[in-house]
Enzyme design. Sequence first.
Site, PDB file in Angstrom:
ATOM      1  N   HIS A  85      58.092  36.074  56.184  1.00 42.57           N
ATOM      2  CA  HIS A  85      57.892  37.406  55.600  1.00 42.57           C
ATOM      3  C   HIS A  85      57.462  37.247  54.151  1.00 42.57           C
ATOM      4  CE1 HIS A  85      58.391  41.723  55.110  1.00 42.57           C
ATOM      5  NE2 HIS A  85      58.766  41.408  53.882  1.00 42.57           N
ATOM      6  N   ASP A 164      65.797  52.126  58.007  1.00 40.99           N
ATOM      7  CA  ASP A 164      64.914  51.588  56.970  1.00 40.99           C
ATOM      8  C   ASP A 164      63.597  52.347  56.923  1.00 40.99           C
ATOM      9  OD1 ASP A 164      64.081  49.593  54.967  1.00 40.99           O
ATOM     10  OD2 ASP A 164      62.573  49.180  56.492  1.00 40.99           O
ATOM     11  N   ARG A 171      62.043  56.116  49.470  1.00 41.25           N
ATOM     12  CA  ARG A 171      62.001  55.317  48.235  1.00 41.25           C
ATOM     13  C   ARG A 171      60.600  55.332  47.642  1.00 41.25           C
ATOM     14  NH1 ARG A 171      63.444  49.886  50.449  1.00 41.25           N
ATOM     15  NH2 ARG A 171      62.969  49.135  48.363  1.00 41.25           N
ATOM     16  N   SER A 186      66.318  46.052  53.079  1.00 36.71           N
ATOM     17  CA  SER A 186      65.220  46.592  53.877  1.00 36.71           C
ATOM     18  C   SER A 186      64.542  45.473  54.669  1.00 36.71           C
ATOM     19  CB  SER A 186      64.216  47.272  52.936  1.00 36.71           C
ATOM     20  OG  SER A 186      62.997  47.506  53.564  1.00 36.71           O
ATOM     21  N   LYS A 190      65.374  44.307  59.077  1.00 32.21           N
ATOM     22  CA  LYS A 190      64.333  44.236  60.108  1.00 32.21           C
ATOM     23  C   LYS A 190      64.236  42.832  60.697  1.00 32.21           C
ATOM     24  CE  LYS A 190      61.639  46.159  57.095  1.00 32.21           C
ATOM     25  NZ  LYS A 190      60.752  46.848  56.201  1.00 32.21           N
TER      26      LYS A 190
HETATM   27  N1  URA Z   1      58.994  45.380  52.122  1.00 30.84           N
HETATM   28  C1  URA Z   1      59.943  45.986  52.871  1.00 30.84           C
HETATM   29  O1  URA Z   1      59.946  45.893  54.084  1.00 30.84           O
HETATM   30  N2  URA Z   1      60.887  46.682  52.225  1.00 30.84           N
HETATM   31  C2  URA Z   1      60.941  46.799  50.896  1.00 30.84           C
HETATM   32  O2  URA Z   1      61.837  47.428  50.389  1.00 30.84           O
HETATM   33  C3  URA Z   1      59.935  46.176  50.133  1.00 30.84           C
HETATM   34  C4  URA Z   1      58.973  45.457  50.783  1.00 30.84           C
END
Ligand code: URA
Length: 437
Positions: A85, A164, A171, A186, A190
């Site tokens: 990621h 999220d 946000r 966040s 995931k």
């Molecule tokens: N990527 C995400 O999935 N969440 C965040 O808060 C910032 C970047």
Amino acid sequence: MTTFDAVDVIRHKRDGQALSPEEIAWVVSAYTAREVGDEQMAALAMAIFLRGMTRAEIVAWTQAMIDSGQTMSFADLSRPTSDKHSTGGVGDKITLPLAPLVAAFGVAVPQLSGRGLGHTGGTLDKLESIPGWRAEVSNARLMEILDDVGAVICAAGSGLAPADKLLYALRDITATVDSIPLIASSIMSKKIAEGTGALTLDVKVGSGAFMTDLDSARELARTMVDLGTDAGVRTSALLTDMSTPLGRTVGNALEVRESVEVLAGGGPADVVELTCVLAREMLTAAGRDGDDVEAALADGRAMDVWRAMIAAQGGDPDAPLPVATHTHDVLAEHDGVLTRLDALAVGVASWRLGAGRARKEDPVQAGAGIELHAVQGDRVTAGQRLFTLHTDTPERVERALSSLDGGYDVDPTAADGTGRRESVVLDRVTAADPAPA
Ligand code: URA
């Protein structure tokens, strides 16, 4: 589940208290059920932004977001899984060559990705520029492709961490994105819900990233590595430079083209370096050691997986990529060395040309973006092309130019190579490192 009053929870955080695991479990679940309103969650997000969270709070918040939806498991696959990621950057197309490269060594890469918002591009937007390619894949098909091809890049299903999805959108419009507890929970909710066995994080540092300084990036990386490790996912992080764009293209189809060059054994040195470093990290995390990843780029093994991966999702790997209808060159005004090329300025310019979206329902232009004919450290001569802007809507060029203006310096007196990025990788954070005091 114990019930609380949302106003009390907001007040506790506003006044700097740590929230209890029960308060957190309740507020996240009630928000997902739409019993706590957006205005209340917005106030709580701002209180978290301003007051921060303890490690125990971040763990509870992450768990509550995982519990808001389904979890997946790759335990029945015949191969180990390893995922990556990136916190997002300008010209960051690394997932495209990386996923097939790692899969070429028999490790499955389930890459559940998102679309871009703001100046950083989204992996799905890039791949959607390939004619026929579809981001939506059912869970059953995802498993089939992972078993047959070894790599899938697709849209994360709406069932994973739905809290999220709601919170991220909130946000985004309340200036509460760049908070370490909220970003870490966040991303990791995931990734943990997705069920990967191993995870490599690419935490970007610099003007084009959420984290503009190394210390904050290190803290974000440490928080995420701890969350993953505690959840049984072998997690490590690389901190990588995002002060200047990665590679020589920014924008959807332009970045696909450059990724294919890397898969064909060429491509810009920084993109190749980061792809190979991350591939080694992902393979090690999956229990393999000593694989020659450079060889798999040079001899076409990674390209074979790429072609199969694109075809498995309806794409035609041989189809010509879309090109924008209009281009505009920016020329060097005098001789000198390009000593600075700012990632944020280039990212915003590309976004304004149509490569990105301002609202999540906006379409993106597949061909829009910027080609960089020079990168930091290159000598340029007066009249030489520095950048080519691509767009289907020429009226956007002026605003893109105003973003680039002041975003680069050509220094007539600097020595060759001034400003050249020696290595993209700045640091590494692993589970074995001692926790900060
Ligand atoms: N990527 C995400 O999935 N969440 C965040 O808060 C910032 C970047």
